[in-house]
Design an enzyme around this catalytic site. Structure first.
Site, PDB file in Angstrom:
ATOM      1  N   GLY A 143       0.868  -1.230  -0.016  1.00  0.00           N
ATOM      2  CA  GLY A 143       0.017  -0.023   0.133  1.00  0.00           C
ATOM      3  C   GLY A 143       0.878   1.298   0.113  1.00  0.00           C
ATOM      4  CD  GLU A 144       2.353   6.030   0.111  1.00  0.00           C
ATOM      5  OE1 GLU A 144       2.473   5.633  -0.897  1.00  0.00           O
ATOM      6  OE2 GLU A 144       3.298   6.521   0.789  1.00  0.00           O
ATOM      7  CB  SER A 145       5.335   2.735   3.521  1.00  0.00           C
ATOM      8  OG  SER A 145       6.215   3.645   3.080  1.00  0.00           O
ATOM      9  CB  CYS A 189       5.333  -3.814  -1.535  1.00  0.00           C
ATOM     10  SG  CYS A 189       5.944  -2.603  -2.679  1.00  0.00           S
ATOM     11  NE  ARG A 214       8.038   5.386   0.818  1.00  0.00           N
ATOM     12  CZ  ARG A 214       7.444   6.320   1.121  1.00  0.00           C
ATOM     13  NH1 ARG A 214       7.429   7.206   2.165  1.00  0.00           N
ATOM     14  NH2 ARG A 214       6.190   6.423   0.570  1.00  0.00           N
ATOM     15  CB  ILE A 240       2.967  -2.240  -7.260  1.00  0.00           C
ATOM     16  CG1 ILE A 240       2.330  -3.492  -8.128  1.00  0.00           C
ATOM     17  CG2 ILE A 240       2.163  -0.923  -7.697  1.00  0.00           C
ATOM     18  CD1 ILE A 240       1.104  -3.604  -7.384  1.00  0.00           C
ATOM     19  NE  ARG A 241       4.726   5.356  -6.556  1.00  0.00           N
ATOM     20  CZ  ARG A 241       5.662   6.292  -6.573  1.00  0.00           C
ATOM     21  NH1 ARG A 241       6.156   6.502  -7.983  1.00  0.00           N
ATOM     22  NH2 ARG A 241       6.072   7.273  -5.684  1.00  0.00           N
ATOM     23  CG  HIS A 266       2.431  -6.666  -4.357  1.00  0.00           C
ATOM     24  ND1 HIS A 266       1.879  -6.114  -3.080  1.00  0.00           N
ATOM     25  CD2 HIS A 266       3.238  -5.524  -4.685  1.00  0.00           C
ATOM     26  CE1 HIS A 266       2.232  -4.749  -2.882  1.00  0.00           C
ATOM     27  NE2 HIS A 266       2.919  -4.471  -3.998  1.00  0.00           N
ATOM     28  CD  GLU A 274       0.358  -9.149  -1.914  1.00  0.00           C
ATOM     29  OE1 GLU A 274       1.002  -9.837  -2.017  1.00  0.00           O
ATOM     30  OE2 GLU A 274       0.213  -8.059  -1.986  1.00  0.00           O
TER      31      GLU A 274
HETATM   32  N1  GLN Z   1       5.484   2.868  -2.888  1.00  0.00           N
HETATM   33  C1  GLN Z   1       5.072   2.359  -1.675  1.00  0.00           C
HETATM   34  C2  GLN Z   1       5.791   3.226  -0.754  1.00  0.00           C
HETATM   35  O1  GLN Z   1       6.797   3.661  -0.511  1.00  0.00           O
HETATM   36  C3  GLN Z   1       5.050   0.899  -1.644  1.00  0.00           C
HETATM   37  C4  GLN Z   1       4.454   0.441  -2.738  1.00  0.00           C
HETATM   38  C5  GLN Z   1       3.611  -1.025  -2.357  1.00  0.00           C
HETATM   39  O2  GLN Z   1       3.355  -1.347  -1.396  1.00  0.00           O
HETATM   40  N2  GLN Z   1       3.215  -1.575  -3.574  1.00  0.00           N
HETATM   41  O3  GLN Z   1       5.012   3.056   0.535  1.00  0.00           O
END
Ligand code: GLN
Length: 190
Positions: free
Chosen positions: A46-48, A78, A108, A137-138, A174, A176
């Protein structure tokens, strides 16, 4: 044995689905009290920054940190891996709340813009000889791992994408999202 899935933000539903499909009891964790019922916890992608802030707000950081690797087996995918890292480097690294429980150095969003998201096959011998489809993903990069950390997988240019320190597991991709349950099964055996 119930597997907790931190459900503050990110792709916790996908973890829940895959665990259900292999018959593991799950609990979506949003409050400290719920942690008492789990001995494994997944911190999803997600978004850390968001997940870290919400963990602080809901008083989840300290109780997870206290048990991490001991009575609580942890797996971060991630963003989860970012939150588990003891050393975050790069922009804004120091001002995000984190668990900081594993001896890895993480940067990151480190794959560069056009490679922010990609898919590649990952060899991860502990789950079997057949590679797993790695969805990035990013994704962050694990730049370094301490002595007690076992590297479980790397991709082409040697970048570490999965690692384990005792009962702490991180993947920067990921599992999942790949329809492959082998990393989940491996986590259940840790
Ligand atoms: N870019 C997100 C972060 O820095 C991590 C991306 C992800 O969990 N797929 O938090």
């Amino acid at each position: 044995m119930t597997v907790g899935i931190l459900a503050l933000q990110g792709d916790f539903r996908e973890h829940e689905e895959i665990l259900r499909s292999i018959g593991a009891p799950t609990l979506l964790v949003r409050q400290p009290k719920q942690l008492e019922h789990v001995d494994r916890l997944i911190i999803p992608g997600g978004e850390s920054t968001t997940i870290g802030k919400l963990m602080a707000l809901y008083h989840l950081l300290a109780p997870i940190r206290q048990r991490a690797g001991q009575t609580l087996t942890l797996w971060g995918t991630c963003a989860g891996a970012i939150l588990m890292s003891r050393q975050l480097v790069g922009k804004h690294a120091s001002d995000q709340p984190a668990l900081a429980v594993m001896d890895i150095t993480v940067r990151r969003n480190a794959f560069g813009r056009q490679l922010d998201s990609f898919e590649t096959m990952v060899q991860m011998p502990v789950i079997g000889a057949q590679p797993i489809a790695g969805v990035f993903i990013r994704a962050p990069i694990i730049e370094a791992a301490g002595d007690g950390v076992e590297v479980l997988a790397r991709i082409d240019d040697d970048t570490i994408v999965a690692a384990r320190q005792g009962r702490l597991l991180v993947t920067t991709f990921h599992p999942e999202l790949s329809g492959d349950d082998r990393v989940h099964r491996y986590f259940l055996e840790l």
